[in-house]
Design a protein around this motif. Structure first.
Motif, PDB file in Angstrom:
ATOM      1  N   GLY A 142      -5.293   6.925   8.544  1.00  0.00           N
ATOM      2  CA  GLY A 142      -5.423   7.965   7.545  1.00  0.00           C
ATOM      3  C   GLY A 142      -4.108   8.502   7.027  1.00  0.00           C
ATOM      4  O   GLY A 142      -4.076   9.202   6.012  1.00  0.00           O
ATOM      5  N   ARG A 187      -1.758   7.041   5.499  1.00  0.00           N
ATOM      6  CA  ARG A 187      -1.413   6.518   4.185  1.00  0.00           C
ATOM      7  C   ARG A 187      -2.138   7.271   3.063  1.00  0.00           C
ATOM      8  O   ARG A 187      -1.753   7.147   1.902  1.00  0.00           O
ATOM      9  CB  ARG A 187      -1.749   5.030   4.105  1.00  0.00           C
ATOM     10  CG  ARG A 187      -3.236   4.718   4.182  1.00  0.00           C
ATOM     11  CD  ARG A 187      -3.485   3.227   4.111  1.00  0.00           C
ATOM     12  NE  ARG A 187      -4.908   2.910   4.064  1.00  0.00           N
ATOM     13  CZ  ARG A 187      -5.389   1.671   3.981  1.00  0.00           C
ATOM     14  NH1 ARG A 187      -4.551   0.646   3.931  1.00  0.00           N
ATOM     15  NH2 ARG A 187      -6.687   1.462   3.954  1.00  0.00           N
ATOM     16  N   GLN A 188      -3.156   8.033   3.393  1.00  0.00           N
ATOM     17  CA  GLN A 188      -3.853   8.846   2.393  1.00  0.00           C
ATOM     18  C   GLN A 188      -3.389  10.304   2.479  1.00  0.00           C
ATOM     19  O   GLN A 188      -4.165  11.241   2.363  1.00  0.00           O
ATOM     20  CB  GLN A 188      -5.365   8.749   2.599  1.00  0.00           C
ATOM     21  CG  GLN A 188      -5.920   7.348   2.359  1.00  0.00           C
ATOM     22  CD  GLN A 188      -7.376   7.230   2.758  1.00  0.00           C
ATOM     23  OE1 GLN A 188      -7.712   7.169   3.936  1.00  0.00           O
ATOM     24  NE2 GLN A 188      -8.251   7.199   1.773  1.00  0.00           N
ATOM     25  N   TRP A 189      -2.108  10.482   2.645  1.00  0.00           N
ATOM     26  CA  TRP A 189      -1.541  11.800   2.890  1.00  0.00           C
ATOM     27  C   TRP A 189      -1.824  12.772   1.749  1.00  0.00           C
ATOM     28  O   TRP A 189      -2.023  13.962   1.981  1.00  0.00           O
ATOM     29  CB  TRP A 189      -0.030  11.677   3.121  1.00  0.00           C
ATOM     30  CG  TRP A 189       0.720  11.068   1.963  1.00  0.00           C
ATOM     31  CD1 TRP A 189       1.007   9.752   1.778  1.00  0.00           C
ATOM     32  CD2 TRP A 189       1.265  11.763   0.837  1.00  0.00           C
ATOM     33  NE1 TRP A 189       1.684   9.562   0.604  1.00  0.00           N
ATOM     34  CE2 TRP A 189       1.867  10.781   0.004  1.00  0.00           C
ATOM     35  CE3 TRP A 189       1.309  13.100   0.442  1.00  0.00           C
ATOM     36  CZ2 TRP A 189       2.488  11.115  -1.202  1.00  0.00           C
ATOM     37  CZ3 TRP A 189       1.934  13.431  -0.748  1.00  0.00           C
ATOM     38  CH2 TRP A 189       2.515  12.439  -1.551  1.00  0.00           C
ATOM     39  N   LYS A 190      -1.849  12.290   0.504  1.00  0.00           N
ATOM     40  CA  LYS A 190      -2.108  13.193  -0.616  1.00  0.00           C
ATOM     41  C   LYS A 190      -3.491  13.817  -0.512  1.00  0.00           C
ATOM     42  O   LYS A 190      -3.662  15.030  -0.731  1.00  0.00           O
ATOM     43  CB  LYS A 190      -1.962  12.444  -1.942  1.00  0.00           C
ATOM     44  CG  LYS A 190      -2.183  13.346  -3.158  1.00  0.00           C
ATOM     45  CD  LYS A 190      -1.813  12.651  -4.457  1.00  0.00           C
ATOM     46  CE  LYS A 190      -2.826  11.600  -4.834  1.00  0.00           C
ATOM     47  NZ  LYS A 190      -2.590  11.064  -6.209  1.00  0.00           N
ATOM     48  N   LEU A 191      -4.477  12.994  -0.170  1.00  0.00           N
ATOM     49  CA  LEU A 191      -5.841  13.505  -0.009  1.00  0.00           C
ATOM     50  C   LEU A 191      -5.905  14.543   1.102  1.00  0.00           C
ATOM     51  O   LEU A 191      -6.484  15.619   0.933  1.00  0.00           O
ATOM     52  CB  LEU A 191      -6.793  12.347   0.294  1.00  0.00           C
ATOM     53  CG  LEU A 191      -8.212  12.722   0.712  1.00  0.00           C
ATOM     54  CD1 LEU A 191      -8.924  13.485  -0.396  1.00  0.00           C
ATOM     55  CD2 LEU A 191      -9.002  11.478   1.113  1.00  0.00           C
ATOM     56  N   HIS A 192      -5.298  14.239   2.246  1.00  0.00           N
ATOM     57  CA  HIS A 192      -5.368  15.149   3.376  1.00  0.00           C
ATOM     58  C   HIS A 192      -4.638  16.459   3.094  1.00  0.00           C
ATOM     59  O   HIS A 192      -5.090  17.535   3.511  1.00  0.00           O
ATOM     60  CB  HIS A 192      -4.810  14.476   4.631  1.00  0.00           C
ATOM     61  CG  HIS A 192      -5.498  13.187   4.956  1.00  0.00           C
ATOM     62  ND1 HIS A 192      -6.865  13.027   4.861  1.00  0.00           N
ATOM     63  CD2 HIS A 192      -5.013  11.991   5.366  1.00  0.00           C
ATOM     64  CE1 HIS A 192      -7.189  11.789   5.193  1.00  0.00           C
ATOM     65  NE2 HIS A 192      -6.076  11.144   5.509  1.00  0.00           N
ATOM     66  N   HIS A 224     -15.606   7.844   0.852  1.00  0.00           N
ATOM     67  CA  HIS A 224     -14.801   7.144   1.852  1.00  0.00           C
ATOM     68  C   HIS A 224     -14.982   7.812   3.209  1.00  0.00           C
ATOM     69  O   HIS A 224     -14.290   8.786   3.530  1.00  0.00           O
ATOM     70  CB  HIS A 224     -13.336   7.149   1.435  1.00  0.00           C
ATOM     71  CG  HIS A 224     -13.055   6.304   0.239  1.00  0.00           C
ATOM     72  ND1 HIS A 224     -11.867   6.364  -0.459  1.00  0.00           N
ATOM     73  CD2 HIS A 224     -13.814   5.374  -0.400  1.00  0.00           C
ATOM     74  CE1 HIS A 224     -11.906   5.505  -1.474  1.00  0.00           C
ATOM     75  NE2 HIS A 224     -13.084   4.902  -1.454  1.00  0.00           N
ATOM     76  N   ALA A 271     -11.863   8.167   5.632  1.00  0.00           N
ATOM     77  CA  ALA A 271     -10.969   9.232   5.173  1.00  0.00           C
ATOM     78  C   ALA A 271     -11.555  10.598   5.489  1.00  0.00           C
ATOM     79  O   ALA A 271     -10.823  11.535   5.834  1.00  0.00           O
ATOM     80  CB  ALA A 271     -10.717   9.103   3.672  1.00  0.00           C
ATOM     81  N   SER A 299      -9.734  13.521   7.651  1.00  0.00           N
ATOM     82  CA  SER A 299      -9.494  14.820   7.021  1.00  0.00           C
ATOM     83  C   SER A 299     -10.169  15.954   7.780  1.00  0.00           C
ATOM     84  O   SER A 299      -9.554  17.000   8.039  1.00  0.00           O
ATOM     85  CB  SER A 299      -9.986  14.801   5.571  1.00  0.00           C
ATOM     86  OG  SER A 299      -9.033  14.254   4.711  1.00  0.00           O
ATOM     87  N   LEU A 305      -7.736  11.137  -8.137  1.00  0.00           N
ATOM     88  CA  LEU A 305      -8.290  10.477  -6.956  1.00  0.00           C
ATOM     89  C   LEU A 305      -9.416   9.549  -7.378  1.00  0.00           C
ATOM     90  O   LEU A 305     -10.131   9.835  -8.345  1.00  0.00           O
ATOM     91  CB  LEU A 305      -8.832  11.519  -5.974  1.00  0.00           C
ATOM     92  CG  LEU A 305      -7.838  12.539  -5.412  1.00  0.00           C
ATOM     93  CD1 LEU A 305      -8.578  13.503  -4.476  1.00  0.00           C
ATOM     94  CD2 LEU A 305      -6.692  11.871  -4.681  1.00  0.00           C
ATOM     95  N   ASP A 311     -12.394   9.147  -2.651  1.00  0.00           N
ATOM     96  CA  ASP A 311     -11.508  10.194  -2.158  1.00  0.00           C
ATOM     97  C   ASP A 311     -11.859  11.550  -2.770  1.00  0.00           C
ATOM     98  O   ASP A 311     -11.738  12.588  -2.114  1.00  0.00           O
ATOM     99  CB  ASP A 311     -10.050   9.852  -2.468  1.00  0.00           C
ATOM    100  CG  ASP A 311      -9.499   8.775  -1.545  1.00  0.00           C
ATOM    101  OD1 ASP A 311     -10.191   8.434  -0.566  1.00  0.00           O
ATOM    102  OD2 ASP A 311      -8.392   8.276  -1.801  1.00  0.00           O
TER     103      ASP A 311
END
Length: 328
Positions: free
Chosen positions: A64, A66-71, A128, A131, A135, A260, A264
């Motif tokens: 997870g 690599r999905q830092w923007k979402l988190h 997702h 993700a 999160s 997104l 996401d």
């Protein structure tokens, strides 16, 4: 697995909560029974957070990253946007909310996101799911430390939050330490937790019911409910519904502006707009005096049920309109 995730407990759990509140009203725990209940509540809370520690694998957490923007967007909604809205709700005092009810409303704005229902609704909406797992879990890990800090900074002194050395110690012993033990024992516990998902659900739901009974028992023995008129409860529900509507709109617009993808954006919608009863109630017991904790947790209980019903409807519609199942 997907079929199991697609049935969030809305009606049954609501009825159980109402039944527990009614039981505490008619037959509250007193004297020695209250002492035993207090110890049992602490044990169940520790067990609950130990199980939480077994659910997030290091591999999922690393995936997870690599999905830092979402988190970051989920965390910003949970611990920045929500608290700001909670502070703005001060305008409802005293015409709509009493000071204690506003304290409860502000507290609900400071607790982490849910885990199980956020994942369930993401699955229903065909978002997702991996993700969402990261999160929601990250929100709870951060919240164990950040929620008490926000309570200390944002809540008025006359609200009497007990954020001192003993409270920090209680949080570490009751919440953080069991979570860490769960992480350490994960190689051995995770298979059993996976096989006995029903048992995990029983502990999860049972701990909430036990906490609610304990808190409302104290409320009855301390006679704090006499000061709450029925229309105030309706007012809290209305303010909670308004708060949820604003955050749902905010997360959806933010997902569009941040470009997104659909999966996401759904994670942000559900993980960012939810508040955890399972994490919030144990923290309330630690942070607030027993005489007021029942009243303070009322807004969180109402918000929890409103968010379950509303998000179930939204997730169902999004799922029917999905072009394909997104595996994240």
């Amino acid at each position: 697995m997907r079929a199991r995730l697609s049935r969030p407990p809305v009606d049954t759990f609501l009825l159980m909560l109402v039944a527990v509140v009614a039981l505490a009203t008619v037959l509250p725990a007193r004297g020695a029974a209250a002492d035993v209940l207090s110890v049992a509540t602490k044990v169940v809370i520790a067990l609950l957070f130990l199980l939480y520690g077994t659910r997030l694998s290091p591999q999922q957490a690393w995936h997870g990253v690599r999905q830092w923007k979402l988190h970051l967007l989920v965390l910003a909604t949970t611990f920045v946007a929500f608290p700001l809205l909670g502070l703005a709700a001060r305008a409802f005092v005293p015409s709509v909310l009493t000071d204690d009810l506003y304290t409860g409303l502000l507290f609900l704005c400071l607790v982490p996101s849910t885990v199980q229902s956020s994942i369930a609704f993401t699955s229903m909406a065909r978002g997702h799911v991996p993700a969402a797992i990261v999160s929601a879990s990250l929100s709870n890990i951060v919240g164990v430390l950040l929620t008490p800090l926000l309570v200390l900074v944002l809540m008025p002194i006359n609200g009497a939050p007990r954020v001192d050395g003993s409270a920090v110690g209680d949080i570490v012993l009751q919440l953080l330490a069991p979570f860490a033990v769960g992480q350490l024992l994960r190689p051995w516990l995770a298979p059993a937790v996976t096989r006995h998902a029903v048992l995990t659900k029983v502990v999860d739901r049972g701990s909430i019911l036990l906490i609610v009974y304990a808190a409302f028992s104290v409320g009855m023995t301390e006679h704090i409910w006499i000061s709450v008129r029925p229309w105030r409860v309706v007012a809290v529900a209305a303010v909670s519904a308004l708060l949820l509507a604003i955050v749902l709109a905010l997360t959806w617009v933010t997902g569009r502006l941040a470009r997104l993808d659909r999966g996401d954006a759904i994670v942000l919608l559900f993980c960012g707009s939810k508040k955890s009863l399972a994490s919030g109630l144990p923290m309330a017991l630690v942070l607030f005096p027993p005489a007021t904790v029942g009243l303070i947790m009322l807004p969180l209980m109402l918000f929890h049920q409103i968010q379950l019903f509303t998000c179930a409807v939204i997730a169902s519609r999004l799922g029917r309109g999905a072009p394909h199942i997104s595996s994240g």
